[in-house]
Design a protein around this motif. Structure first.
Motif, PDB file in Angstrom:
ATOM      1  N   GLY A 132      -3.819   0.190   4.082  1.00 57.50           N
ATOM      2  CA  GLY A 132      -2.971  -0.993   4.180  1.00 57.50           C
ATOM      3  C   GLY A 132      -1.831  -0.965   3.177  1.00 57.50           C
ATOM      4  N   GLN A 133      -1.703   0.136   2.423  1.00 53.63           N
ATOM      5  CA  GLN A 133      -0.660   0.339   1.407  1.00 53.63           C
ATOM      6  C   GLN A 133      -0.815  -0.630   0.237  1.00 53.63           C
ATOM      7  N   VAL A 134      -0.790  -1.932   0.527  1.00 56.52           N
ATOM      8  CA  VAL A 134      -1.050  -2.958  -0.486  1.00 56.52           C
ATOM      9  C   VAL A 134      -2.334  -3.661  -0.098  1.00 56.52           C
ATOM     10  N   ARG A 135      -3.291  -3.701  -1.025  1.00 57.71           N
ATOM     11  CA  ARG A 135      -4.563  -4.387  -0.770  1.00 57.71           C
ATOM     12  C   ARG A 135      -4.680  -5.540  -1.767  1.00 57.71           C
ATOM     13  N   LEU A 136      -4.400  -6.737  -1.297  1.00 59.54           N
ATOM     14  CA  LEU A 136      -4.440  -7.890  -2.184  1.00 59.54           C
ATOM     15  C   LEU A 136      -5.879  -8.247  -2.528  1.00 59.54           C
ATOM     16  N   VAL A 162      -2.596  -5.435   3.684  1.00 62.80           N
ATOM     17  CA  VAL A 162      -1.438  -6.229   4.094  1.00 62.80           C
ATOM     18  C   VAL A 162      -0.781  -5.686   5.359  1.00 62.80           C
ATOM     19  N   PHE A 163      -0.549  -4.356   5.413  1.00 64.72           N
ATOM     20  CA  PHE A 163       0.179  -3.803   6.562  1.00 64.72           C
ATOM     21  C   PHE A 163      -0.255  -2.362   6.814  1.00 64.72           C
ATOM     22  N   ALA A 164      -0.316  -1.977   8.070  1.00 68.12           N
ATOM     23  CA  ALA A 164      -0.619  -0.590   8.426  1.00 68.12           C
ATOM     24  C   ALA A 164       0.134  -0.217   9.687  1.00 68.12           C
TER      25      ALA A 164
END
Length: 287
Positions: A218-222, A228-230
């Motif tokens: 997800g590139q960014v994992r909050l 967040v996005f894939a």
């Protein structure tokens, strides 16, 4: 009074700055993590009990050799699979990728399938030659049957859907049909396929175990909220890491090791995946 106020503001700024710096350092964690999964074997495949597969995914030419060597020494895999994006599409210097491949071969038989970056890289033929010279076996819509204690493991690698002609839908159907035709009777079916979003196809083709990557976790994992996005899945994707079930298949998704985009990985350090196949009798839950 003004002096006290200035000291208070300065102190607040220092604390806020330290908190921001700490958060950034936490978010940009770069230490290699190892995710280990136990996968239950179907009845009749007990001979594969204890067989360990390590997945190297989405290296993107990153230099993690020291950490990988330590991890492979610890894990002692029977098999290493590379599920694509070993390099970036713009790379022409493959030195790091080939060095990492040679490292893997030292520890176990190593197999590779292309990701979308290799499909888009015009120098892929040179990378392929380098991998073969390093001792890596490349699976391009091909399968190989491996024997372990008298039990057959059928390892199949399919091309990324971007390498098939026609629409994405037709490419996905062709990929699933290819995998199905390459599976053999009486074997445990392991499929290498770059994209994790094709769960329905993996579940329908008859695979027992699938290895994929591509989503970068997800590139960014909050924290708490997750990925967040894939690519292929958009915002708040559901299939970016861990083990997912599709039909009879267990789909293992690696967050990957490197970064194929200028945007940084946040709360999402590099990940090496290790899967150990377990018979019902030796499965940890039954121990």
């Amino acid at each position: 009074m003004k002096h006290i106020r200035k000291k208070t503001l300065l102190g607040t700024a220092v604390v806020a700055g330290a908190a921001l710096l700490g958060t950034c350092m936490w978010a940009l964690q770069s230490a290699l993590g190892i995710s280990q999964y136990d996968i239950a074997l179907p009845q009749g495949m007990e001979g594969l009990d204890g067989y360990r597969i390590v997945q190297i995914a989405d290296l993107h030419s990153a230099n993690l050799e020291k950490e990988l060597e330590q991890a492979l020494e610890q894990l002692q895999p029977n098999l290493i699979v590379m599920t694509g994006d070993l390099v970036n599409r713009e790379d022409r210097d493959f030195t790091q990728a080939l060095s990492t491949a040679a490292l893997a071969v030292r520890y176990a038989p190593t197999y590779f399938v292309r990701g979308n970056h290799e499909v888009d890289n015009p120098d892929y033929a040179r990378l392929r030659r380098g991998l073969e010279e390093a001792g890596v076996t490349i699976l391009e819509d091909e399968g190989v049957v491996l024997d372990y204690h008298g039990t057959a493991l059928n390892l199949v690698g399919v091309k990324d859907v971007n390498a098939y002609p026609g629409s994405r839908w037709k490419a996905t159907v062709a990929m699933g049909q290819t995998a199905k035709e390459l599976f053999v009777d009486g074997a445990y079916h392991v499929l290498l396929s770059h994209r994790p979003s094709l769960l329905e196809t993996y579940g329908a083709c008859g695979a027992d175990l699938v290895f994929s990557g591509h989503a970068h976790g997800g590139q960014v994992r909050l924290p708490v909220l997750g990925a967040v996005f894939a690519p292929d899945q958009g915002f708040w994707p559901q299939v970016t890491a861990g083990v997912h079930t599709a039909g009879q298949a267990q789909v293992v998704v690696s967050r990957g090791l490197g970064n194929g985009t200028p945007f940084p990985r946040l709360w999402n350090g590099p990940e090496l995946v290790a899967v150990t196949l377990r018979s019902a009798e030796s499965f940890p839950e039954n121990g």
